[in-house]
Design a protein around this motif. Structure first.
Motif, PDB file in Angstrom:
ATOM      1  N   PRO A  37       0.842  -1.201   0.000  1.00  0.00           N
ATOM      2  CA  PRO A  37       0.000   0.000   0.000  1.00  0.00           C
ATOM      3  C   PRO A  37       0.880   1.255   0.000  1.00  0.00           C
ATOM      4  O   PRO A  37       1.929   1.278   0.628  1.00  0.00           O
ATOM      5  CB  PRO A  37      -0.792  -0.125   1.305  1.00  0.00           C
ATOM      6  CG  PRO A  37       0.053  -0.984   2.187  1.00  0.00           C
ATOM      7  CD  PRO A  37       0.840  -1.890   1.283  1.00  0.00           C
ATOM      8  N   THR A  38       0.457   2.263  -0.733  1.00  0.00           N
ATOM      9  CA  THR A  38       1.137   3.561  -0.720  1.00  0.00           C
ATOM     10  C   THR A  38       0.065   4.633  -0.614  1.00  0.00           C
ATOM     11  O   THR A  38      -1.131   4.348  -0.755  1.00  0.00           O
ATOM     12  CB  THR A  38       1.980   3.804  -1.995  1.00  0.00           C
ATOM     13  OG1 THR A  38       1.102   4.079  -3.082  1.00  0.00           O
ATOM     14  CG2 THR A  38       2.889   2.623  -2.311  1.00  0.00           C
ATOM     15  N   ARG A  39       0.472   5.841  -0.422  1.00  0.00           N
ATOM     16  CA  ARG A  39      -0.482   6.954  -0.351  1.00  0.00           C
ATOM     17  C   ARG A  39      -1.222   7.149  -1.667  1.00  0.00           C
ATOM     18  O   ARG A  39      -2.290   7.724  -1.709  1.00  0.00           O
ATOM     19  CB  ARG A  39       0.241   8.235   0.031  1.00  0.00           C
ATOM     20  CG  ARG A  39       0.740   8.208   1.455  1.00  0.00           C
ATOM     21  CD  ARG A  39       1.442   9.453   1.829  1.00  0.00           C
ATOM     22  NE  ARG A  39       1.839   9.379   3.237  1.00  0.00           N
ATOM     23  CZ  ARG A  39       2.486  10.296   3.875  1.00  0.00           C
ATOM     24  NH1 ARG A  39       2.850  11.398   3.255  1.00  0.00           N
ATOM     25  NH2 ARG A  39       2.802  10.140   5.144  1.00  0.00           N
ATOM     26  N   ALA A  66       0.447  -3.002   7.941  1.00  0.00           N
ATOM     27  CA  ALA A  66      -0.192  -1.707   8.224  1.00  0.00           C
ATOM     28  C   ALA A  66       0.265  -1.104   9.553  1.00  0.00           C
ATOM     29  O   ALA A  66       0.160   0.104   9.755  1.00  0.00           O
ATOM     30  CB  ALA A  66      -1.713  -1.860   8.219  1.00  0.00           C
ATOM     31  N   GLY A  67       0.808  -1.914  10.455  1.00  0.00           N
ATOM     32  CA  GLY A  67       1.267  -1.422  11.748  1.00  0.00           C
ATOM     33  C   GLY A  67       2.697  -0.924  11.753  1.00  0.00           C
ATOM     34  O   GLY A  67       3.215  -0.516  12.796  1.00  0.00           O
ATOM     35  N   LEU A 127       4.935   9.377  14.517  1.00  0.00           N
ATOM     36  CA  LEU A 127       5.310   7.973  14.700  1.00  0.00           C
ATOM     37  C   LEU A 127       4.641   7.360  15.924  1.00  0.00           C
ATOM     38  O   LEU A 127       5.059   6.314  16.408  1.00  0.00           O
ATOM     39  CB  LEU A 127       6.838   7.861  14.822  1.00  0.00           C
ATOM     40  CG  LEU A 127       7.646   8.554  13.719  1.00  0.00           C
ATOM     41  CD1 LEU A 127       9.134   8.413  13.983  1.00  0.00           C
ATOM     42  CD2 LEU A 127       7.256   8.014  12.352  1.00  0.00           C
ATOM     43  N   GLY A 128       3.607   8.026  16.432  1.00  0.00           N
ATOM     44  CA  GLY A 128       2.844   7.483  17.550  1.00  0.00           C
ATOM     45  C   GLY A 128       3.231   7.997  18.918  1.00  0.00           C
ATOM     46  O   GLY A 128       2.657   7.582  19.927  1.00  0.00           O
ATOM     47  N   ALA A 152       5.177   5.569  24.563  1.00  0.00           N
ATOM     48  CA  ALA A 152       4.627   4.268  24.965  1.00  0.00           C
ATOM     49  C   ALA A 152       3.802   3.642  23.844  1.00  0.00           C
ATOM     50  O   ALA A 152       3.716   2.415  23.747  1.00  0.00           O
ATOM     51  CB  ALA A 152       3.783   4.427  26.230  1.00  0.00           C
ATOM     52  N   SER A 153       3.198   4.453  22.998  1.00  0.00           N
ATOM     53  CA  SER A 153       2.378   3.940  21.892  1.00  0.00           C
ATOM     54  C   SER A 153       3.065   4.108  20.538  1.00  0.00           C
ATOM     55  O   SER A 153       2.396   4.142  19.499  1.00  0.00           O
ATOM     56  CB  SER A 153       1.030   4.669  21.868  1.00  0.00           C
ATOM     57  OG  SER A 153       0.330   4.436  23.067  1.00  0.00           O
ATOM     58  N   ALA A 154       4.376   4.191  20.551  1.00  0.00           N
ATOM     59  CA  ALA A 154       5.117   4.408  19.308  1.00  0.00           C
ATOM     60  C   ALA A 154       4.921   3.253  18.335  1.00  0.00           C
ATOM     61  O   ALA A 154       4.810   2.091  18.726  1.00  0.00           O
ATOM     62  CB  ALA A 154       6.605   4.579  19.610  1.00  0.00           C
TER      63      ALA A 154
END
Length: 188
Positions: free
Chosen positions: A27-29, A85-86, A121-122, A133-135
């Motif tokens: 997938p890409t933009r 995707a993650g 980056l989260g 913590a959610s990076a």
């Protein structure tokens, strides 16, 4: 034709990414992009990507682990990450390099800006620092084993609070990508 024997052309070899995998769609933009290898078995890299000797200190050979705890990866792992995707695959080169051609699905995050854009980056701002913590899991690359842009970005990100264990480093970068004849993009 009488007296002329038909000569069959040899079958065109299929240059696969790995056994059983001819291509990968990521997938890409701009929608899905297919990554494959150049099918011409006589293909050779030339010009900039074929250069083997670049003067140090600007272009010294980079370590496999610029920071303890990061994970070095190769092309197959990077292809898997492009499909995940993650995971964010980050081209840490400057915008002019990125626009000249990159790995399909990569996002440009120049090494000079990486530590200031951890929110993409989260991470979230926490006073004067970052709470990561959610990076997201990220993979960084630049021009090749002699390019210091990704190692600089990685060191700056970790110093700012990004967890080293969520960083993967594709040290071979664009030079390795070109060496294997893998698909690149060119921005319009």
């Amino acid at each position: 034709m009488p007296g002329h024997s038909a000569r069959s052309e040899p079958e065109t070899p299929v240059v696969a990414i790995t056994e059983g995998k001819l291509h990968v769609t990521v997938p890409t933009r701009n929608g899905p992009a297919t990554i494959s290898r150049i099918q011409d078995t006589e293909n050779e890299i030339s010009g900039y990507w074929a250069r083997t000797s670049r003067p140090c200190p600007k272009s010294c050979i980079q370590p496999m682990r610029p920071v303890d705890g990061i994970v070095p990866i190769g092309e197959l792992e990077l292809l898997d990450m492009l499909c995940d995707a993650g995971t964010l695959v980050l081209d840490s080169r400057t915008a002019d390099w990125f626009e000249a051609g990159s790995i399909p699905g990569a996002i440009n995050l120049p090494f000079t800006e990486a530590a200031d854009r951890l929110d993409e980056l989260g991470c979230r701002r926490d006073g004067d620092g970052w709470d990561c913590a959610s990076a997201a899991t990220v993979a960084l690359f630049c021009n090749g084993p002699w390019c210091g842009q990704s190692p600089t970005a990685i060191r700056d990100m970790v110093a700012a609070g990004f967890p080293a264990g969520r960083i993967h480093y594709y040290r071979d970068g664009m030079q390795g990508w070109h060496m294997f004849g893998l698909t690149t993009t060119r921005s319009a």
